[in-house]
Scaffold this active site. Structure first.
Site, PDB file in Angstrom:
ATOM      1  N   GLY A   9     -12.260  -8.377   8.830  1.00  0.00           N
ATOM      2  CA  GLY A   9     -12.384  -7.404   9.914  1.00  0.00           C
ATOM      3  C   GLY A   9     -13.226  -6.244   9.437  1.00  0.00           C
ATOM      4  N   GLY A  10     -13.472  -5.315  10.300  1.00  0.00           N
ATOM      5  CA  GLY A  10     -14.289  -4.152   9.965  1.00  0.00           C
ATOM      6  C   GLY A  10     -13.535  -3.140   9.110  1.00  0.00           C
ATOM      7  CB  SER A  13     -10.215  -3.606  11.122  1.00  0.00           C
ATOM      8  OG  SER A  13     -10.041  -4.430   9.988  1.00  0.00           O
ATOM      9  N   GLY A  14      -7.319  -2.549   9.714  1.00  0.00           N
ATOM     10  CA  GLY A  14      -5.935  -2.954   9.489  1.00  0.00           C
ATOM     11  C   GLY A  14      -5.808  -4.258   8.719  1.00  0.00           C
ATOM     12  CE  LYS A  15     -11.040  -5.313   5.663  1.00  0.00           C
ATOM     13  NZ  LYS A  15     -11.393  -4.012   6.211  1.00  0.00           N
ATOM     14  CB  THR A  35     -11.314  -6.428  -6.323  1.00  0.00           C
ATOM     15  OG1 THR A  35     -11.436  -5.913  -5.000  1.00  0.00           O
ATOM     16  CG2 THR A  35     -10.731  -7.827  -6.305  1.00  0.00           C
ATOM     17  CG  HIS A  53      -4.380   0.397  -0.654  1.00  0.00           C
ATOM     18  ND1 HIS A  53      -4.365  -0.851  -0.085  1.00  0.00           N
ATOM     19  CD2 HIS A  53      -5.360   1.085  -0.024  1.00  0.00           C
ATOM     20  CE1 HIS A  53      -5.291  -0.925   0.849  1.00  0.00           C
ATOM     21  NE2 HIS A  53      -5.915   0.237   0.904  1.00  0.00           N
TER      22      HIS A  53
END
Length: 180
Positions: A9-10, A13-15, A35, A53
């Site tokens: 997704g962009g 986007s909530g990926k 990564t 995160h």
């Protein structure tokens, strides 16, 4: 053989959120393969992003491994029954491109590197979710380096999507299953 999911997704986007929801009920051991390269002290904004995160994963029994480039090696080293969330392939490609001082990293080489990662995934028993940005939906970048980056990420995503059992495209926090 591992069940493979690609979440794309962009930007923003909530990926990652969706990938973490998919992985939230996995049995232990489960690994978060990050990564993002180690942050420079002069980049407080990126440090804050990483902290968000990390904070989100607290109490969720993740074992975090940080590796900006050699993700196939990490996958081989982890217990084969462990499930793995890789976040994200977009940064992995960026790291590879940044380290490519000779300019040799092209789409053919990117395909080989992606296949190397897939080979390490295919022998796993646990679930694998990979997160990657969709960077090809906008304008053609003005700079050659930006076009090269877009092309490399696009190639990586195509290789991973073909091998994946499931592909989700996240828009505005809403996942759309486009394969599987």
């Amino acid at each position: 053989m591992a069940r493979i999911t690609l979440v794309t997704g962009g930007s923003r986007s909530g990926k990652s959120d969706y990938a973490e929801v998919l992985a939230s009920d996995w049995p232990e051991p489960r690994y978060y393969l990050a990564t993002c390269p180690p942050c420079q002290e002069d980049d407080p904004e990126m440090q804050a992003r990483i902290a968000v995160h990390q904070q989100r994963r607290l109490g969720q029994r993740w074992q975090t491994v940080e590796e900006p480039m050699a993700i196939a090696c990490v996958l081989h080293a982890l217990p084969s029954d462990a499930s793995v969330l890789i976040d994200c392939l977009t940064l992995w490609v960026s790291n590879l491109l940044y380290a490519d001082h000779e300019g040799a990293l092209g789409e053919a080489q990117m395909s080989l590197l992606a296949e190397e990662v897939l080979s390490a995934i295919m022998i796993r028993e646990g679930e694998v979710v990979m997160v990657s940005g969709e960077v090809g939906c906008g304008l053609v970048p003005e700079l050659a380096l930006a076009r090269r980056y877009r092309d490399l990420v696009g190639r990586c995503n195509q290789v991973m999507a073909v091998a994946a059992d499931r592909v989700a495209y996240v828009v505005c926090g809403i996942p759309h299953i486009i394969k599987g």
